[in-house]
Design a protein around this motif. Structure first.
Motif: not given
Ligand SMILES: *[C@@H]1O[C@H](CO)[C@@H](O)[C@H](O)[C@H]1NC(C)=O
Ligand SMILES: *[C@@H]1O[C@H](CO)[C@@H](O)[C@H](O)[C@H]1NC(C)=O
Ligand SMILES: *[C@@H]1O[C@H](CO)[C@@H](O)[C@H](O)[C@H]1NC(C)=O
Length: 416
Positions: A167-171, A213-216
């Motif tokens: 998971h990634n967190l963006y703000f 969001n995130g990847s797997s």
């Molecule tokens: C998650 O969101 C950020 C910000 O919008 C974006 O830059 C990034 O590519 C996204 N990552 C994935 C894995 O979708």
């Protein structure tokens, strides 16, 4: 001269009124054109633009206004506003439908000062992107602003989140050009479960937008969006300096302090848990709400027992909501009982465990010493035997004995 101009003026007014009244009942206005929504890549910040209806360009006297209606996906309600401008920016949760309507409004001279709104509107609905594994998104997102000093956000995995998920967190908030990634992830069992914003303060009384969001290995995870203001997420540190005393024969005084920090004192409120054991052994438990860090209670008999714990939060005059702090430690009167009660059953059992552990260690050490002593005594005659008997027979025995009282020396002996 004055007469002629005033007559002219009156004539003009009549003419304008006549024209206005002619238009009044016949006039209709078209909805705006070219409604467009532009996602600026700031976690759902969208710019909505439109043009005035082309039929309006002939009416130079009319300055149109617009009524914008959109569904606020964070508050779950329709917002309505009027503006003379042709653009408006606002934040949407892009994982939901974005629904926008714009009407044209005419008012003023050209409509005989009656407001006319277009019957129809320009309308658009944006569907969320259907990317990401369904039901694999972050759940139960929560942010806690510890003592207004350190913000921590966390989330949980869904049942369908693949084990390989990252998971990634963006703000984002309005003072940032772009969405920013979490400065320091909180890991649990090697998996990202939260974000620590330590050393990266976020503005208070400002909407902050979060995206997890995130990847797997199975593909991207569905993104989720959240919005909050951090002053509504405060969890105060529990009060730690408790003072309890009798001020007279009839009063018990209890006051306390919150740990020093940047909390505004006038924003705090407290709840006191009062545990009372009467002389007859009757136990009662009371919760007392207070806006001052002190309490005075009637006190009649020194044979009764009063114990207190207190917790704190920010009051509703300062913020919309706040988490309760943990309970403070307990303090009791009389002080003598204090120790027994304050220690509580857990503390007592902890000290019992410590005693048992100490006793076991002592027994072990003593028996080891006894064993070593016995073996040393045996070792004396053994050496003589060693010199007398063939080496093959005794080597083993000597080694074992030496091992007990001089491990290091033994090693070199063996190597030699
Ligand atoms: C998650 O969101 C950020 C910000 O919008 C974006 O830059 C990034 O590519 C996204 N990552 C994935 C894995 O979708
Ligand atoms: C135009 O407006 C005025 C006052 O607002 C009103 O008295 C008048 O009747 C209106 N004219 C028509 C034709 O409605
Ligand atoms: C977050 O950072 C602060 C300050 O660096 C630290 O005190 C706190 O323990 C951290 N929290 C977690 C859950 O790692």
């Amino acid at each position: 001269m004055a007469n002629t101009s005033s007559v002219l003026h009156s004539l003009m007014l009549i003419f304008i009124t006549w024209r206005g009244s002619m238009r009044c009942c016949a006039i209709t206005v078209d909805p705006p054109e070219d409604l467009a929504v532009l996602d600026s890549g700031r976690l759902g910040q969208m710019q909505i633009t439109w043009r005035p209806p082309s039929s309006l360009t002939k009416m130079t006297k009319c300055l149109p206004q617009y009524q914008l209606e959109y569904f606020n996906t964070y508050k779950n309600n329709w917002e309505t506003l009027r503006t003379p401008r042709r653009t408006y920016s606002t934040q949407f949760d892009p994982s939901k439908d974005v629904h926008i309507k714009v009407y044209t409004i005419l008012n003023g001279e050209c409509t005989n000062n009656t407001m006319i709104m277009s019957k129809n509107c320009a309308e658009t609905i944006l569907k969320p992107p259907s990317t990401g594994i369904l039901d694999a998104e972050a759940k139960a997102f929560i942010c806690v602003y510890h003592n207004m000093e350190n913000l921590e956000c966390s989330w949980t995995h869904s049942l369908k989140t693949p084990p390989s998920a990252l998971h990634n967190l963006y703000f984002w908030h309005k003072s940032l050009d772009q969405a920013v990634e979490c400065p320091s992830y909180i890991l649990s069992g090697g998996v990202r479960k939260g974000c620590n914003f330590s050393g990266k303060p976020l503005p208070e009384f400002t909407d902050i937008y979060f995206c997890v969001n995130g990847s797997s290995r199975e593909g991207p995870l569905k993104a989720t969006f959240f919005s909050l203001q951090i002053q509504n997420q405060v969890k105060v540190t529990a009060p730690d300096k408790l003072h309890l005393q009798t001020s007279s024969d009839t009063e018990l005084e209890f006051h306390w302090e919150n740990p020093a920090g940047r909390l505004p004192g006038h924003c705090l409120e407290w709840e006191v848990r009062h545990h009372h054991v009467g002389t007859d052994g009757k136990i009662s438990l009371n919760h007392i709400h207070t806006e001052k860090p002190r309490l005075t209670l009637p006190f009649s008999n020194s044979n009764e027992r009063n114990c207190f714990q207190v917790r704190s939060r920010l009051n509703s005059y300062c913020v919309d909501q706040s988490f309760w702090s943990d309970w403070s430690h307990e303090t009791c009167h009389p002080v003598l009982d204090n120790r027994e009660i304050a220690l509580g059953p857990e503390m007592n059992s902890v000290s019992i465990y410590i005693y048992v552990a100490v006793v076991i260690i002592v027994i072990l050490v003593v028996s080891l010493c006894v064993w070593a002593a016995v073996n040393m005594r045996k070792a004396g005659p053994q050496k003589k035997v060693d010199s007398l008997l063939p080496k093959l027979l005794t080597n083993n025995l000597t080694q074992r004995v030496s091992k007990i009282y001089s491990g290091k020396k033994m090693c070199t002996d063996v190597v030699i």
